[in-house]
Design an enzyme around this catalytic site. Structure first.
Site, PDB file in Angstrom:
ATOM      1  N   GLU A  46     -94.364  12.930  19.280  1.00 33.15           N
ATOM      2  CA  GLU A  46     -94.379  13.186  20.757  1.00 33.15           C
ATOM      3  C   GLU A  46     -95.849  13.327  21.225  1.00 33.15           C
ATOM      4  OE1 GLU A  46     -91.017  15.307  22.901  1.00 33.15           O
ATOM      5  OE2 GLU A  46     -92.663  15.864  24.126  1.00 33.15           O
ATOM      6  N   HIS A  71     -90.672  15.739  15.289  1.00 31.01           N
ATOM      7  CA  HIS A  71     -90.513  14.795  16.542  1.00 31.01           C
ATOM      8  C   HIS A  71     -91.509  15.084  17.612  1.00 31.01           C
ATOM      9  CE1 HIS A  71     -88.590  14.476  20.351  1.00 31.01           C
ATOM     10  NE2 HIS A  71     -87.887  13.384  20.028  1.00 31.01           N
ATOM     11  N   ASN A  72     -91.666  16.555  17.816  1.00 30.20           N
ATOM     12  CA  ASN A  72     -92.325  16.907  18.959  1.00 30.20           C
ATOM     13  C   ASN A  72     -93.799  16.825  18.671  1.00 30.20           C
ATOM     14  OD1 ASN A  72     -89.954  17.818  19.803  1.00 30.20           O
ATOM     15  ND2 ASN A  72     -90.764  19.710  20.443  1.00 30.20           N
ATOM     16  N   SER A 118     -83.408  16.634  21.822  1.00 31.12           N
ATOM     17  CA  SER A 118     -84.338  16.009  22.377  1.00 31.12           C
ATOM     18  C   SER A 118     -83.807  15.235  23.385  1.00 31.12           C
ATOM     19  CB  SER A 118     -85.054  15.369  21.332  1.00 31.12           C
ATOM     20  OG  SER A 118     -86.244  14.787  22.325  1.00 31.12           O
ATOM     21  N   ARG A 159     -77.528  35.419  30.766  1.00 28.84           N
ATOM     22  CA  ARG A 159     -78.089  36.775  30.889  1.00 28.84           C
ATOM     23  C   ARG A 159     -77.940  37.490  32.314  1.00 28.84           C
ATOM     24  NH1 ARG A 159     -84.235  38.099  29.173  1.00 28.84           N
ATOM     25  NH2 ARG A 159     -84.352  36.467  31.030  1.00 28.84           N
ATOM     26  N   THR A 160     -78.521  36.604  33.279  1.00 25.72           N
ATOM     27  CA  THR A 160     -78.342  36.927  34.808  1.00 25.72           C
ATOM     28  C   THR A 160     -77.053  36.358  35.312  1.00 25.72           C
ATOM     29  OG1 THR A 160     -80.668  36.934  34.731  1.00 25.72           O
ATOM     30  CG2 THR A 160     -79.569  36.974  36.939  1.00 25.72           C
ATOM     31  N   LYS A 197     -87.145  18.487  14.171  1.00 20.84           N
ATOM     32  CA  LYS A 197     -87.272  18.440  15.832  1.00 20.84           C
ATOM     33  C   LYS A 197     -88.678  18.781  15.875  1.00 20.84           C
ATOM     34  CE  LYS A 197     -86.839  18.647  20.013  1.00 20.84           C
ATOM     35  NZ  LYS A 197     -87.018  19.473  21.007  1.00 20.84           N
TER      36      LYS A 197
HETATM   37  P1  NBP Z   1     -84.971  28.336  29.486  1.00 19.81           P
HETATM   38  O1  NBP Z   1     -85.715  28.916  28.220  1.00 19.81           O
HETATM   39  O2  NBP Z   1     -85.927  28.313  30.815  1.00 19.81           O
HETATM   40  O3  NBP Z   1     -83.911  29.370  29.914  1.00 19.81           O
HETATM   41  C1  NBP Z   1     -83.133  30.151  29.006  1.00 19.81           C
HETATM   42  C2  NBP Z   1     -81.917  30.582  29.535  1.00 19.81           C
HETATM   43  O4  NBP Z   1     -81.467  31.656  28.437  1.00 19.81           O
HETATM   44  C3  NBP Z   1     -81.890  31.506  30.738  1.00 19.81           C
HETATM   45  O5  NBP Z   1     -81.117  31.099  31.462  1.00 19.81           O
HETATM   46  C4  NBP Z   1     -81.855  33.024  30.353  1.00 19.81           C
HETATM   47  O6  NBP Z   1     -81.375  33.786  31.402  1.00 19.81           O
HETATM   48  C5  NBP Z   1     -80.851  32.877  29.162  1.00 19.81           C
HETATM   49  N1  NBP Z   1     -81.200  33.988  28.273  1.00 19.81           N
HETATM   50  C6  NBP Z   1     -80.139  34.521  27.820  1.00 19.81           C
HETATM   51 BR1  NBP Z   1     -78.290  34.115  27.946  1.00 19.81          BR
HETATM   52  N2  NBP Z   1     -80.567  35.634  26.768  1.00 19.81           N
HETATM   53  C7  NBP Z   1     -81.664  35.799  26.872  1.00 19.81           C
HETATM   54  C8  NBP Z   1     -82.653  36.518  26.697  1.00 19.81           C
HETATM   55  N3  NBP Z   1     -82.483  37.497  25.707  1.00 19.81           N
HETATM   56  N4  NBP Z   1     -84.240  36.407  26.820  1.00 19.81           N
HETATM   57  C9  NBP Z   1     -84.330  35.318  27.384  1.00 19.81           C
HETATM   58  N5  NBP Z   1     -83.498  34.507  28.234  1.00 19.81           N
HETATM   59  C10 NBP Z   1     -82.363  34.758  27.637  1.00 19.81           C
HETATM   60  O7  NBP Z   1     -84.089  27.058  29.108  1.00 19.81           O
HETATM   61  P2  NBP Z   1     -84.483  25.459  28.760  1.00 19.81           P
HETATM   62  O8  NBP Z   1     -85.494  25.087  29.281  1.00 19.81           O
HETATM   63  O9  NBP Z   1     -83.036  25.002  28.994  1.00 19.81           O
HETATM   64  O10 NBP Z   1     -84.570  25.671  27.007  1.00 19.81           O
HETATM   65  C11 NBP Z   1     -83.726  26.427  26.341  1.00 19.81           C
HETATM   66  C12 NBP Z   1     -84.298  26.020  24.722  1.00 19.81           C
HETATM   67  O11 NBP Z   1     -84.160  24.515  24.702  1.00 19.81           O
HETATM   68  C13 NBP Z   1     -85.572  26.633  24.613  1.00 19.81           C
HETATM   69  O12 NBP Z   1     -85.691  26.997  23.275  1.00 19.81           O
HETATM   70  C14 NBP Z   1     -86.530  25.193  24.621  1.00 19.81           C
HETATM   71  O13 NBP Z   1     -87.766  25.275  23.882  1.00 19.81           O
HETATM   72  C15 NBP Z   1     -85.513  24.260  24.039  1.00 19.81           C
HETATM   73  N6  NBP Z   1     -85.600  22.769  24.729  1.00 19.81           N
HETATM   74  C16 NBP Z   1     -86.352  22.667  26.012  1.00 19.81           C
HETATM   75  C17 NBP Z   1     -85.995  21.288  26.337  1.00 19.81           C
HETATM   76  C18 NBP Z   1     -86.741  20.856  27.698  1.00 19.81           C
HETATM   77  O14 NBP Z   1     -86.682  19.855  28.082  1.00 19.81           O
HETATM   78  N7  NBP Z   1     -86.633  22.005  28.712  1.00 19.81           N
HETATM   79  C19 NBP Z   1     -85.984  20.258  25.568  1.00 19.81           C
HETATM   80  C20 NBP Z   1     -85.461  20.320  24.238  1.00 19.81           C
HETATM   81  C21 NBP Z   1     -85.402  21.802  23.863  1.00 19.81           C
HETATM   82  P3  NBP Z   1     -81.759  34.229  32.605  1.00 19.81           P
HETATM   83  O15 NBP Z   1     -81.337  33.653  33.679  1.00 19.81           O
HETATM   84  O16 NBP Z   1     -81.485  35.872  32.807  1.00 19.81           O
HETATM   85  O17 NBP Z   1     -83.462  34.290  32.518  1.00 19.81           O
END
Ligand code: NBP
Length: 472
Positions: free
Chosen positions: A190, A186-187, A129, A34-35, A183
C-alpha cells in the site's frame, strides 16, 4: 438474560464499524471501551436499536458473553494490546478466544499466541484492512494462529468479510503471527502504490502543466483499465476533485507535504532485509515519506540549490491516459506487488507459515485498501505456477514489462532532466533492469572484498573457493 454471541473491545473508528458489521450479520454483541462515556455515546447513536449492549468493565463484559467467548480487540498495537490482554485474562475461561484485529507486530503476536494458548485460551492475530468503510461494509481479514481457534470464528468472519466472485475475503493464513505478517506486507505494498500515484500526480502537474481536475480525469481513465482499476486509483481521482470550501481552490494543494511512516511500512522493509528480499520500490516509498518529513531542511536546501527549472516533456495526452506515465505507474505497481509477494514467499519458508499465495491474492481482491483488478492476475499466476519465484516471470506480467519498459524509461529520464524526484519509478526501473540482467557487476565487488579482506570468491569457470594476492 440471553448472552451475546460476540464481544468487541475498543470503540475507535475500526471497532465501532466492525461491531455494527457483526450485528448486521446476525451476531448479537457486547462492547467495552476504556472510556465508558464513549460506549454510552455509541449506544445512544450508531449502536441504538440494535442487538448491541455495553459493558461498564471487563468483568461485566465477559459475563455478558456466551461460552466459549469470542472477543475481538481493536486497540492500538503494542502496549495497549498487552494491557487489554492482561486486564481481561483473569476473567477468561478455558476455550475462550481472543482476537487481535489491530496492526500488531507479528513477533508480538507469536509471543501472545504461545502465552495465551499455553493457558488453554485461543488467540488469533488478525490483520484487518479496509478502513472505516471496509470495517462496516466488509473488510479483508487475515487471521493467523491455530487452525482450531480459527474454526471457532470462521462462520462469523465469513459473513463479516467483503465478498468477491470466488468467496469471502478472509481465509486461514497460517500459524503464529502469520496473519499479522501478511497484513504488514499488505501495508508495505500500500505504501508503494500510494507513493507511485503521488509521483504520477507530481509529473502531470510539474512537467505536463496540468491542474488537479485534469489530473483527476487521467486517474478516472486509468481506473477503467484492467491494469490500474483499483481502490487507490479511484480515491485519488476523487481527492483531486475536492475543493477548499473557503475559496474554491484545489484542497490537495493546501495539504502539508509531510507523511509519517511508522509501524507496518517500516516493519515490511525491515522484514524484507532480514529475509533477503529485494524490495526497492517499497523501500523507496518508505524513504519518500522519511524525506517528506524533513520539510524545513528541504526548504533550506531549495533556497541553496534553487528550484528545478520548468521543463516541458511530451508524456502523452489525456486521451491516451498519459501513456508513458501510465506505463510507469503500471510497472511500478506490479513491482510493488511482486516485491510484497516475494517477502511472503521467503517468510513462508523461513517461519514455516505455509502461506498459500493464490488465497492471499484472493482475499485482497475485495474490501482492502490494495484491492485491484491486478490481484486476479496475481492469483492466476500463482495458480498456474505455485512455485513462481517472482511475478515478473509469469507470462502475463512479463508481457507487461516488455510492452511498458520504454515508457517507464522515458518517464524516469524526463524526471531526471527536470530535477523532479520519482523514487518509486526510478527504483522500479533499476529493479527490472537488474532482475533481467544475468551478469551484474558484483564480480568486481567480490574482487575488492577478497583484496582487502581475503573473503575469497567463486569463479564462473571452475568450482571452488578462490583467493588471489591482488597487490601487483
Ligand atoms: P484507535 O487506536 O484510535 O482507538 C483504540 C480504542 O481502544 C480507543 O477507543 C481506546 O479507548 C481503546 N482502548 C482500550 Br479499550 N484500552 C486501551 C488501552 N489500554 N490503551 C489505549 N486505548 C485503549 O482505534 P482504531 O483507529 O480503530 O484502530 C484500532 C486498531 O486497528 C489499531 O491497531 C490500528 O492500527 C488498527 N487498524 C486501523 C485502521 C484504520 O483505518 N484506522 C485500519 C486497519 C487496522 P479510549 O476511548 O479510552 O481512548
Amino acid at each position: 438474560m440471553t448472552k451475546a454471541h460476540f464481544g468487541l473491545i475498543g470503540l475507535g473508528v475500526m471497532g465501532e464499524n466492525l461491531v455494527l458489521n457483526a450485528e448486521r450479520n446476525g451476531f448479537s454483541s457486547v462492547v467495552y471501551n476504556r472510556t465508558y462515556s464513549k460506549t454510552e455515546d455509541f449506544l445512544k447513536s450508531r449502536g441504538a436499536d440494535k442487538s448491541i449492549s455495553g459493558a461498564i468493565d471487563l468483568k461485566d463484559f465477559v459475563e455478558k458473553l456466551e461460552r466459549p467467548r469470542r472477543i475481538l480487540m481493536m486497540v492500538k498495537a503494542g502496549k495497549a494490546t498487552d494491557a487489554v490482554i492482561q486486564q481481561i485474562s483473569p476473567f477468561l475461561e478455558e476455550g475462550d478466544l481472543l482476537i487481535d484485529g489491530g496492526n500488531s507486530l507479528f513477533s508480538d503476536t507469536e509471543r501472545r499466541v504461545s502465552e495465551l494458548e499455553s493457558k488453554s485460551f485461543g488467540y488469533i492475530g488478525m490483520g484487518v484492512s479496509g478502513g472505516a468503510k471496509g470495517a462496516l461494509q466488509g473488510p479483508s481479514m487475515m487471521p493467523g494462529g491455530t487452525k482450531s481457534s480459527y474454526k471457532a470464528i470462521e462462520p462469523l468472519l465469513n459473513k463479516m468479510a467483503a465478498q468477491v466472485e470466488d468467496g469471502p475475503c478472509v481465509t486461514y493464513i497460517g500459524p503464529g503471527g502469520s496473519g499479522h505478517f501478511v497484513k504488514t506486507v499488505h501495508n508495505g505494498i500500500e505504501y508503494g502504490i500510494e507513493q507511485i500515484l503521488a509521483e504520477s500526480y507530481d509529473l502531470m502537474k510539474r512537467v505536463c502543466g496540468m491542474n488537479c481536475d485534469e489530473i483527476s480525469e487521467v486517474f478516472g481513465f486509468w481506473n477503467k483499465t484492467e491494469e490500474l482499476s483499483s481502490y487507490l486509483v479511484e480515491i485519488t481521482e476523487m481527492c483531486l476533485k475536492v475543493k477548499d470550501p473557503e475559496d474554491g481552490s484545489d484542497l490537495v494543494e493546501k495539504i502539508m507535504d509531510k507523511a509519517g511512516q511508522k509501524g507496518t511500512g517500516l516493519w515490511t522493509v525491515v522484514s524484507a532485509l532480514q529475509l533477503g528480499a529485494s524490495v526497492p520500490t517499497i523501500y523507496a516509498s518508505l524513504n519518500g515519506r522519511v524525506m517528506s518529513s524533513m520539510k524545513s531542511q528541504r526548504q533550506r536546501a531549495e533556497s541553496l540549490f534553487g528550484s528545478p527549472k520548468t521543463y516541458s516533456f511530451n508524456l502523452g495526452s489525456k486521451s491516451d491516459g498519459m501513456a508513458p506515465i501510465m506505463d510507469a505507474v503500471v510497472l511500478s505497481t506490479i513491482a510493488s506487488y511482486a516485491q510484497g509477494m516475494e517477502i511472503l514467499r521467503l517468510a513462508s519458508e523461513e517461519y514455516k507459515y505455509e502461506l498459500h499465495m493464490p488465497s492471499i491474492a484472493q482475499i485482497w481482491k475485495g474490501g482492502c485498501i490494495i484491492r485491484s483488478t491486478l490481484l486476479k492476475r496475481i492469483q492466476e499466476a500463482f495458480i498456474l505456477d505455485p512455485q513462481l519465484p517472482n511475478l515478473l516471470l509469469d507470462p502475463w506480467f512479463s508481457k507487461q514489462v516488455k510492452e511498458r519498459l520504454n515508457g517507464l524509461t522515458k518517464v524516469v529520464s524526463a524526471s531526471a532532466e527536470a530535477g523532479i524526484p520519482v523514487p518509486c519509478f526510478s527504483s522500479t526501473l533499476d529493479y527490472i533492469n537488474s532482475y533481467k540482467t544475468s551478469r551484474l557487476p558484483q564480480n568486481l565487488v567480490q574482487a575488492m572484498r577478497d583484496c582487502f579482506g581475503s573473503h575469497t570468491y567463486e569463479r564462473i569457470d571452475k568450482v571452488g573457493s578462490f583467493h588471489t594476492d591482488w597487490d601487483v
